[in-house]
Design a protein around this motif. Structure first.
Motif, PDB file in Angstrom:
ATOM      1  N   ARG A 246       0.826  -1.207   0.000  1.00 46.03           N
ATOM      2  CA  ARG A 246       0.000   0.000   0.000  1.00 46.03           C
ATOM      3  C   ARG A 246       0.864   1.263   0.000  1.00 46.03           C
ATOM      4  O   ARG A 246       0.531   2.261  -0.642  1.00 46.03           O
ATOM      5  CB  ARG A 246      -0.900  -0.031   1.238  1.00 46.03           C
ATOM      6  N   LYS A 247       1.991   1.208   0.703  1.00 48.45           N
ATOM      7  CA  LYS A 247       2.869   2.379   0.763  1.00 48.45           C
ATOM      8  C   LYS A 247       3.417   2.750  -0.616  1.00 48.45           C
ATOM      9  O   LYS A 247       3.830   3.884  -0.827  1.00 48.45           O
ATOM     10  CB  LYS A 247       4.053   2.109   1.707  1.00 48.45           C
TER      11      LYS A 247
ATOM     12  N   ASP B  41       0.294   4.972  -2.016  1.00 46.08           N
ATOM     13  CA  ASP B  41      -0.596   5.841  -1.230  1.00 46.08           C
ATOM     14  C   ASP B  41      -0.104   7.282  -1.144  1.00 46.08           C
ATOM     15  O   ASP B  41      -0.630   8.071  -0.369  1.00 46.08           O
ATOM     16  CB  ASP B  41      -0.833   5.251   0.171  1.00 46.08           C
ATOM     17  N   THR B  42       0.910   7.632  -1.945  1.00 47.30           N
ATOM     18  CA  THR B  42       1.323   9.032  -2.018  1.00 47.30           C
ATOM     19  C   THR B  42       1.230   9.447  -3.481  1.00 47.30           C
ATOM     20  O   THR B  42       1.172   8.599  -4.369  1.00 47.30           O
ATOM     21  CB  THR B  42       2.787   9.217  -1.572  1.00 47.30           C
TER      22      THR B  42
ATOM     23  N   LYS C  37       1.869   7.143  -6.852  1.00 50.85           N
ATOM     24  CA  LYS C  37       0.861   6.961  -7.903  1.00 50.85           C
ATOM     25  C   LYS C  37       1.433   7.366  -9.256  1.00 50.85           C
ATOM     26  O   LYS C  37       1.190   6.714 -10.272  1.00 50.85           O
ATOM     27  CB  LYS C  37      -0.386   7.795  -7.591  1.00 50.85           C
TER      28      LYS C  37
ATOM     29  N   ARG D 218       1.769  11.986   2.107  1.00 49.11           N
ATOM     30  CA  ARG D 218       0.770  11.056   2.636  1.00 49.11           C
ATOM     31  C   ARG D 218      -0.226  11.848   3.482  1.00 49.11           C
ATOM     32  O   ARG D 218       0.174  12.751   4.205  1.00 49.11           O
ATOM     33  CB  ARG D 218       1.494  10.026   3.494  1.00 49.11           C
TER      34      ARG D 218
ATOM     35  N   GLU E 106      -4.117   8.560   6.105  1.00 48.30           N
ATOM     36  CA  GLU E 106      -3.401   7.408   5.539  1.00 48.30           C
ATOM     37  C   GLU E 106      -2.295   6.940   6.491  1.00 48.30           C
ATOM     38  O   GLU E 106      -2.083   5.735   6.646  1.00 48.30           O
ATOM     39  CB  GLU E 106      -2.822   7.788   4.173  1.00 48.30           C
TER      40      GLU E 106
ATOM     41  N   THR F  95      -4.041   4.964   8.945  1.00 48.78           N
ATOM     42  CA  THR F  95      -4.562   3.725   8.347  1.00 48.78           C
ATOM     43  C   THR F  95      -3.456   2.678   8.243  1.00 48.78           C
ATOM     44  O   THR F  95      -3.672   1.500   8.552  1.00 48.78           O
ATOM     45  CB  THR F  95      -5.154   4.014   6.948  1.00 48.78           C
TER      46      THR F  95
ATOM     47  N   THR G 253      -2.582  16.435   2.980  1.00 42.89           N
ATOM     48  CA  THR G 253      -1.296  15.737   3.062  1.00 42.89           C
ATOM     49  C   THR G 253      -0.451  16.343   4.183  1.00 42.89           C
ATOM     50  O   THR G 253      -0.546  17.515   4.505  1.00 42.89           O
ATOM     51  CB  THR G 253      -0.514  15.810   1.731  1.00 42.89           C
TER      52      THR G 253
END
Lengths: 270, 251
Positions: free
Chosen positions: A42-43, A46-47, A51, B88, B92, B95, B125
């Protein structure tokens, strides 16, 4: 106590009820590896930067397959191989960024506090880019098929569907190896800029070393991963070529990864 | 619940920690007080397994931290609120923590409420967070696992007066519910107002420990603190000058 306890239940205390009973039981069992794996995967995305890298990789695979098809015609094997140029360039970078990210942003501080067994975190970090290398290789093949068909249709040429299954398998394996080399270099240096510079300077290095007489040529022949992986990616590797590939894998993946693991385990996190 | 036993840490020729011994019991807030560079952060990093002591041992709940099966469900830690990926979102960050600890996603909303970060703020963020928001997010992260032990390094840095008051109350409430809280600070007044027990440290050595009353020796805690830290002050030429210590002690 009552007033404070009450207060705690109002605010903090959402804590006690849902947690103390079930999840708190988990406190006596180590975090399952699959959970670490899900978190590390996921890391990667998730930024915004994560992406962007994912989108760029997918887009480059599609673009290179389509562009090559438009130029050289509907040859499936050639189109797939073209995607390999993009993957061969970007997968090592993905590997480097994946391992070094926690040091760049100092998030290792929180990550290793939640899981002090750092080797498990490192393992969970390394798997997603390797799986991504496999997935992107399959994706390139999947994109190359319709691209071949469309180019054949549009340019009214007979499509060449000839592929060597072993070649595609070896090609996928080669992509996994370059991703692993990026991971290993990243783990060794724990510094993204340095690792990326070294990664992109190696072709120059080998070009020079290869011209330094017979010893230099032999060294390049055995240790330049790009050269030694070529027979694998063609799918016609001989035993002696396999030995050379193994030597460069030890040099570029096994040794730096082992040293990097020692470093990650021992180094103080600040 | 927290125990430092003769912990020393040597970097090259520098003794960052020198025979540090103290304990933090359940249901209490212990303030770890000392000037900048006294070794507070080093001690806390050793406690949670991010650094190894050169000698001695630090344990949490009877075990070295790194040997606890899932320490995040027992010990909540905030060492540096700024150490997050700027791209981030706060939500998140929480999470990822909740996933790691195997907690339901609803827990994220609970700790956000607890520290007073709004839904909207949580979706921004981290790069755009103020220092105060970063501290709140860090505390939220530390509270994810409903821990019995809390370890906080300079948690009040960057909090506004309301924030400091809120945190004081939160820590008191948690202690009264049985939690062991260890918080470091270089700010005497902050520690004085929340801690039951104070451990003063300077140049890696424990200079004094006890309740605020015991340490003030009838003439105020500040005097004791300045006197004890004056000759350990690291700034050149500041030795034995309580005035120089004042800037560091209460700035």
């Amino acid at each position: 106590m009552t007033r404070a306890g009450h207060h705690l239940n109002d605010i903090a205390g959402a804590a006690p009820s849902p947690i103390t009973k079930d999840e708190k039981m988990n406190a006596d069992t180590p975090i399952p590896f699959r959970r670490l794996l899900a978190v590390e995967a996921r890391k990667l995305v998730d930024t915004r930067s994560g992406k962007i890298i994912a989108v760029v990789m997918v887009a480059l695979v599609v673009a290179s397959v389509v562009a090559r098809g438009a130029v050289v015609g509907p040859k499936l094997q050639t189109l797939v191989g073209t995607a390999g140029i993009a993957l061969g360039t970007l997968l090592p970078v993905l590997g480097i960024l994946t391992v070094t990210g926690e040091w760049a942003h100092r998030t290792a501080l929180t990550t290793f506090v939640l899981e002090p067994r750092r080797h498990r975190v490192l393992a969970a970090k390394c798997l997603p880019p390797l799986l991504a290398a496999v997935a992107l290789s399959l994706f390139a093949i999947v994109v190359a098929v319709p691209a071949t068909a469309v180019v054949s249709e549009v340019r009214n040429m007979a499509a060449n569907w000839e592929v060597q299954p072993l070649g595609l398998l070896g090609w996928t394996g080669g992509n996994v190896l370059v991703a692993a080399a990026g991971l290993a270099l990243g783990a060794l240096l724990l510094n993204a800029p340095a690792a990326i510079v070294i990664n992109f300077s190696t072709p120059v290095l080998w070009a020079v070393v290869g011209r330094l007489g017979s010893a230099g040529a032999a060294l390049a022949e055995w240790l330049d991963l790009n050269t030694t992986a070529t027979p694998l990616m063609r799918g016609d590797m001989t035993w002696s070529e396999g030995a050379r590939l193994a030597a460069s894998v030890v040099f570029w993946i096994v040794i730096p990864m082992a040293a990097g693991l020692v470093r990650v385990l021992r180094e103080e996190v600040t | 619940m927290i125990e430092f036993r003769h912990v020393s840490k040597i970097y090259g020729k520098v003794k960052a920690l020198d025979d540090v011994t103290f304990t933090v019991g359940a249901g209490s807030v212990t303030g770890f007080l000392g000037p900048n560079g006294a070794g507070k952060s080093t001690a806390l990093r050793i406690l949670v397994g991010l650094a190894r002591p050169s000698s001695g041992s630090a344990t949490v709940l009877g075990l070295p931290y790194a040997e606890t099966a899932c320490p995040g469900l027992r010990v909540g830690t905030l060492l540096d609120a700024g150490a997050q990926h700027p791209g981030r979102t706060g939500r998140e960050v929480l999470t990822l923590g909740a996933m790691t600890l195997g907690l339901p996603r609803t827990r994220v909303g609970e700790v956000l409420d607890l520290v007073g970060l709004t839904e909207r703020e949580s979706r921004r963020t981290f790069g755009g967070y103020s220092l105060g928001m970063r501290q709140r997010l860090g505390i939220a992260h530390a509270l994810l696992g409903a821990p019995e032990v809390l370890v906080l390094d300079e948690p009040a840095n960057g909090l506004d007066p309301q924030g400091i008051r809120w945190m004081r109350r939160l820590l008191r409430d948690l202690a009264e519910a049985g939690c062991a809280v260890l918080l470091s600070s270089h700010l005497l007044h902050e520690v004085e107002q929340v801690a039951d027990h104070i451990v003063m440290i300077g140049r890696g050595r424990v200079l004094a420990q006890g309740t605020a009353d015991e340490l003030s020796r009838g003439r105020g805690l500040e005097e004791t603190f300045l006197e004890l830290t004056a000759h350990t002050d690291r700034s050149p030429g500041a030795t034995a000058s309580p005035g120089a210590g004042a800037g560091r002690g209460s700035a």
